[in-house]
Write a protein that holds these residues in place. Structure first.
Motif, mmCIF file in Angstrom:
data_model
loop_
_atom_site.group_PDB
_atom_site.id
_atom_site.type_symbol
_atom_site.label_atom_id
_atom_site.label_comp_id
_atom_site.label_asym_id
_atom_site.label_seq_id
_atom_site.Cartn_x
_atom_site.Cartn_y
_atom_site.Cartn_z
ATOM 1 N N LYS A 13 49.046 1.633 -20.038
ATOM 2 C CA LYS A 13 49.667 0.669 -19.129
ATOM 3 C C LYS A 13 49.253 0.911 -17.680
ATOM 4 C CE LYS A 13 51.977 -1.030 -22.562
ATOM 5 N NZ LYS A 13 51.514 -2.312 -23.173
ATOM 6 N N LEU A 14 48.791 2.127 -17.379
ATOM 7 C CA LEU A 14 48.449 2.483 -16.002
ATOM 8 C C LEU A 14 47.326 3.510 -16.005
ATOM 9 C CD1 LEU A 14 50.859 3.120 -13.074
ATOM 10 C CD2 LEU A 14 49.105 4.813 -13.578
ATOM 11 N N LEU A 15 46.386 3.327 -15.066
ATOM 12 C CA LEU A 15 45.272 4.249 -14.894
ATOM 13 C C LEU A 15 45.190 4.659 -13.434
ATOM 14 C CD1 LEU A 15 42.618 5.609 -15.959
ATOM 15 C CD2 LEU A 15 41.444 3.500 -15.250
ATOM 16 N N GLY A 16 45.090 5.957 -13.186
ATOM 17 C CA GLY A 16 44.840 6.458 -11.846
ATOM 18 C C GLY A 16 43.392 6.898 -11.718
ATOM 19 N N ILE A 17 42.710 6.399 -10.682
ATOM 20 C CA ILE A 17 41.340 6.803 -10.395
ATOM 21 C C ILE A 17 41.373 7.604 -9.104
ATOM 22 C CG2 ILE A 17 39.036 5.988 -9.778
ATOM 23 C CD1 ILE A 17 39.437 3.684 -11.737
ATOM 24 N N THR A 18 41.006 8.858 -9.200
ATOM 25 C CA THR A 18 41.208 9.817 -8.102
ATOM 26 C C THR A 18 39.889 10.539 -7.820
ATOM 27 O OG1 THR A 18 42.001 11.354 -9.811
ATOM 28 C CG2 THR A 18 43.672 10.176 -8.527
ATOM 29 N N GLU A 19 39.077 9.942 -6.973
ATOM 30 C CA GLU A 19 37.782 10.548 -6.675
ATOM 31 C C GLU A 19 37.958 11.848 -5.893
ATOM 32 O OE1 GLU A 19 35.757 9.101 -8.398
ATOM 33 O OE2 GLU A 19 36.037 6.941 -8.301
ATOM 34 N N HIS A 20 36.986 12.718 -6.039
ATOM 35 C CA HIS A 20 36.994 13.963 -5.281
ATOM 36 C C HIS A 20 36.878 13.670 -3.787
ATOM 37 C CE1 HIS A 20 36.832 16.873 -8.543
ATOM 38 N NE2 HIS A 20 35.954 16.102 -9.155
ATOM 39 N N ALA A 21 37.643 14.403 -2.991
ATOM 40 C CA ALA A 21 37.572 14.253 -1.541
ATOM 41 C C ALA A 21 36.280 14.863 -0.992
ATOM 42 C CB ALA A 21 38.799 14.868 -0.884
ATOM 43 N N LYS A 22 36.103 14.725 0.306
ATOM 44 C CA LYS A 22 34.783 14.831 0.931
ATOM 45 C C LYS A 22 34.113 16.199 0.869
ATOM 46 C CE LYS A 22 36.789 15.566 5.533
ATOM 47 N NZ LYS A 22 36.845 15.042 6.925
ATOM 48 N N GLU A 23 34.857 17.285 0.691
ATOM 49 C CA GLU A 23 34.225 18.607 0.678
ATOM 50 C C GLU A 23 33.649 18.995 -0.680
ATOM 51 O OE1 GLU A 23 33.504 20.360 3.354
ATOM 52 O OE2 GLU A 23 34.433 18.749 4.527
ATOM 53 N N MET A 24 33.879 18.176 -1.703
ATOM 54 C CA MET A 24 33.238 18.426 -2.989
ATOM 55 C C MET A 24 31.781 17.965 -2.906
ATOM 56 S SD MET A 24 33.361 19.526 -6.112
ATOM 57 C CE MET A 24 35.107 19.716 -6.457
ATOM 58 N N PRO A 25 30.821 18.811 -3.206
ATOM 59 C CA PRO A 25 29.417 18.393 -3.100
ATOM 60 C C PRO A 25 29.124 17.137 -3.917
ATOM 61 C CG PRO A 25 29.562 20.771 -3.390
ATOM 62 C CD PRO A 25 30.955 20.230 -3.583
ATOM 63 N N GLY A 26 28.461 16.181 -3.269
ATOM 64 C CA GLY A 26 28.001 14.979 -3.957
ATOM 65 C C GLY A 26 28.986 13.837 -4.035
ATOM 66 N N THR A 27 30.205 14.014 -3.534
ATOM 67 C CA THR A 27 31.207 12.962 -3.676
ATOM 68 C C THR A 27 31.059 11.909 -2.579
ATOM 69 O OG1 THR A 27 33.542 12.562 -4.180
ATOM 70 C CG2 THR A 27 33.069 14.004 -2.302
ATOM 71 N N CYS A 28 31.990 10.971 -2.564
ATOM 72 C CA CYS A 28 31.906 9.831 -1.661
ATOM 73 C C CYS A 28 32.355 10.188 -0.240
ATOM 74 C CB CYS A 28 32.740 8.674 -2.199
ATOM 75 S SG CYS A 28 34.316 9.150 -2.912
ATOM 76 N N HIS A 29 31.966 9.343 0.688
ATOM 77 C CA HIS A 29 32.276 9.492 2.097
ATOM 78 C C HIS A 29 33.725 9.098 2.370
ATOM 79 C CE1 HIS A 29 32.027 8.610 6.462
ATOM 80 N NE2 HIS A 29 31.036 9.482 6.468
ATOM 81 N N GLU A 30 34.241 9.570 3.491
ATOM 82 C CA GLU A 30 35.592 9.200 3.910
ATOM 83 C C GLU A 30 35.786 7.688 3.965
ATOM 84 O OE1 GLU A 30 38.202 11.306 7.159
ATOM 85 O OE2 GLU A 30 36.846 9.899 8.150
#
Length: 238
Positions: A34-51
């Motif tokens: 019924k519900l999905l949370g999408i929780t990308e890694h914050a900026k200090e994780m190598p290779g993740t998305c920008h602020e």
């Protein structure tokens, strides 16, 4: 028990995951969530998305394929004072916030230091979930953690990926047994999360379910059974 939600997953944006938002949501809907949370890694994780990625989450639909979708962050705890790698003003904009210890971002400390890092992170009113506190590379006082989580109204995560064969986290089965023992003692609610990095793993709690059955863990302390109860812990609904 019907598990209605999965609150900790990752998409391509995290840099080491393999599916899109739409693919993850479609898989979740197909599995009856019924519900999905999408929780990308914050900026200090190598290779993740920008602020900027997190600043623009407001444009995304919160309903996809007939299910509710929340967009947030898995913030990295950066020091033993519980500081995370997202500015407070932006943290407050997230639908849901998981805070976790990761080896690329913080060196494992002593049992006291690691415990303090998690306790201090929980004091932030916009941290909702402590992610995978079962990693033996970061020894923790689980009795202190469970008691504090109950007091701070923060969920402790039972992370299915931690329990899977081949996971780099150490001694997760033993540590989760210890954590759940104290959650039972203090009546501390937990959340089952897949930590999925590909669509096929969305909603996968197979190892977590095995452990709960082994310990006869009370269903009333598992928030996945109720979207409404889950939302009492989450930023956007508090």
């Amino acid at each position: 028990m019907d598990y209605l939600l999965d609150s900790h997953t990752h998409t391509l944006a995290s840099g080491h995951a393999y599916n899109t938002i739409y693919e993850m949501a479609q898989d979740a809907a197909g599995k009856g969530l019924k519900l999905l949370g999408i929780t990308e890694h914050a900026k200090e994780m190598p290779g993740t998305c920008h602020e900027l990625y997190f600043m623009n989450l407001k444009v995304l639909p919160r309903q996809l394929f007939g299910i509710e979708v929340m967009f947030g962050v898995e913030a990295n705890i950066m020091d033993y004072d519980g500081k995370v790698d997202m500015e407070q003003w932006l943290l407050e904009r997230m639908d849901v916030v998981v805070a976790s210890l990761h080896t690329p971002c913080i060196e494992p400390g002593s049992r006291s230091e690691n415990t303090q890092a998690l306790l201090k992170a929980m004091e932030n009113p916009f941290v909702n979930i402590i992610g995978h506190p079962d990693d033996g590379r970061y020894p923790v006082d689980y009795e202190v953690l469970a008691a504090a989580a109950k007091e701070q109204h923060v969920l402790l995560e039972l992370n299915n990926h931690s329990l899977a064969p081949g996971c780099s986290r150490e001694n997760a089965w033993e540590n989760d047994r210890e954590m759940l023992k104290y959650c039972k003692k203090y009546g501390t609610p937990i959340i089952l999360d897949s930590d999925a990095h590909c669509a096929v793993d969305v909603g996968n709690h197979i190892y977590s379910e095995q452990l709960l059955a082994e310990l006869d863990f009370p269903e009333k302390l598992v928030v996945n059974r109720s979207v409404e109860e889950y939302k009492t812990y989450i930023n956007r609904f508090r």
